[in-house]
Design a protein around this motif. Structure first.
Motif, PDB file in Angstrom:
ATOM      1  N   PHE A  25       1.906   2.863  -1.279  1.00  0.00           N
ATOM      2  CA  PHE A  25       1.137   3.894  -1.450  1.00  0.00           C
ATOM      3  C   PHE A  25       1.898   5.154  -1.493  1.00  0.00           C
ATOM      4  CE2 PHE A  25      -1.756   0.600  -0.778  1.00  0.00           C
ATOM      5  CZ  PHE A  25      -2.913   0.709  -1.544  1.00  0.00           C
ATOM      6  N   ASN A  29       1.677   7.526  -4.639  1.00  0.00           N
ATOM      7  CA  ASN A  29       0.431   8.037  -4.677  1.00  0.00           C
ATOM      8  C   ASN A  29       0.206   9.092  -3.745  1.00  0.00           C
ATOM      9  OD1 ASN A  29      -0.119   6.221  -6.801  1.00  0.00           O
ATOM     10  ND2 ASN A  29      -1.744   5.173  -5.616  1.00  0.00           N
ATOM     11  N   ALA A  30       0.790   9.119  -2.518  1.00  0.00           N
ATOM     12  CA  ALA A  30       0.841  10.185  -1.496  1.00  0.00           C
ATOM     13  C   ALA A  30       1.611  11.115  -2.169  1.00  0.00           C
ATOM     14  CB  ALA A  30       1.354   9.538  -0.214  1.00  0.00           C
ATOM     15  N   TRP A  35       1.486   0.156   3.478  1.00  0.00           N
ATOM     16  CA  TRP A  35       1.203   1.269   3.180  1.00  0.00           C
ATOM     17  C   TRP A  35       2.416   1.802   2.228  1.00  0.00           C
ATOM     18  CZ3 TRP A  35       4.865   4.777   4.749  1.00  0.00           C
ATOM     19  CH2 TRP A  35       5.644   4.258   5.827  1.00  0.00           C
ATOM     20  N   ILE A  84      -0.675  10.021   4.710  1.00  0.00           N
ATOM     21  CA  ILE A  84      -1.382   9.972   3.441  1.00  0.00           C
ATOM     22  C   ILE A  84      -1.302   8.665   3.086  1.00  0.00           C
ATOM     23  CG2 ILE A  84      -1.561  10.692   1.250  1.00  0.00           C
ATOM     24  CD1 ILE A  84      -0.684  13.644   2.331  1.00  0.00           C
ATOM     25  N   VAL A 138      -0.437  13.314  -4.396  1.00  0.00           N
ATOM     26  CA  VAL A 138      -1.393  14.283  -4.173  1.00  0.00           C
ATOM     27  C   VAL A 138      -0.702  15.364  -3.371  1.00  0.00           C
ATOM     28  CG1 VAL A 138      -2.822  14.313  -1.765  1.00  0.00           C
ATOM     29  CG2 VAL A 138      -2.661  12.335  -3.349  1.00  0.00           C
ATOM     30  N   LEU A 179      -4.556   6.100   2.004  1.00  0.00           N
ATOM     31  CA  LEU A 179      -5.018   5.634   0.844  1.00  0.00           C
ATOM     32  C   LEU A 179      -4.867   4.167   0.859  1.00  0.00           C
ATOM     33  CD1 LEU A 179      -2.536   8.006  -1.376  1.00  0.00           C
ATOM     34  CD2 LEU A 179      -5.199   8.042  -1.221  1.00  0.00           C
ATOM     35  N   CYS A 180      -4.008   3.408   1.481  1.00  0.00           N
ATOM     36  CA  CYS A 180      -4.318   2.010   1.705  1.00  0.00           C
ATOM     37  C   CYS A 180      -5.153   1.599   2.206  1.00  0.00           C
ATOM     38  CB  CYS A 180      -2.582   1.498   2.583  1.00  0.00           C
ATOM     39  SG  CYS A 180      -2.448  -0.174   2.567  1.00  0.00           S
ATOM     40  N   ALA A 186      -8.046   3.023   2.608  1.00  0.00           N
ATOM     41  CA  ALA A 186      -9.202   3.468   1.692  1.00  0.00           C
ATOM     42  C   ALA A 186      -9.368   2.324   0.578  1.00  0.00           C
ATOM     43  CB  ALA A 186      -9.255   5.034   0.960  1.00  0.00           C
ATOM     44  N   GLU A 187      -8.501   1.526   0.325  1.00  0.00           N
ATOM     45  CA  GLU A 187      -8.556   0.511  -0.797  1.00  0.00           C
ATOM     46  C   GLU A 187      -8.718  -0.632  -0.084  1.00  0.00           C
ATOM     47  OE1 GLU A 187      -7.988   0.631  -4.041  1.00  0.00           O
ATOM     48  OE2 GLU A 187      -8.004   2.630  -4.137  1.00  0.00           O
TER      49      GLU A 187
END
Length: 88
Positions: free
Chosen positions: A34, A37-38, A31, A9, A41, A13-14, A16-17
């Motif tokens: 992140f 944030n993972a 990564w 995840i 989630v 996310l990394c 996606a940014e």
């Protein structure tokens, strides 16, 4: 062996940014920044919606497991708990 869910995840996310996931940032792969944030989630997903629980129960039933929505919620939460521990 597959990567832990938290890592997968965080990497997603990394990306996606728009960041290359393995580039170094402050001495660590990007990564890894992140991971909080993972984790957030997965924590949020510990409580599946009614639709998710019903789908899980139906899927379990289709596999000849007698699981109701409550049982599906319990299984789902256990899976998320394992993902949180695995990626810690």
């Amino acid at each position: 062996m597959s990567k832990p869910a938290l890592e997968r995840i965080a990497r997603a996310l990394c990306r996606a940014e728009g960041h290359p996931e393995n580039i170094k940032f402050e001495g660590k792969p990007m990564w890894q920044g992140f991971l909080p944030n993972a984790r957030a989630v997965l924590i949020e997903l510990q409580n599946p919606t009614d639709a998710m629980a019903k789908a899980g129960a139906k899927s379990a039933f289709d596999l000849v497991l007698d699981v109701d929505a409550h049982g599906a919620r319990t299984m789902f939460a256990a899976m998320i708990d394992a993902a949180l521990v695995d990626g810690a």
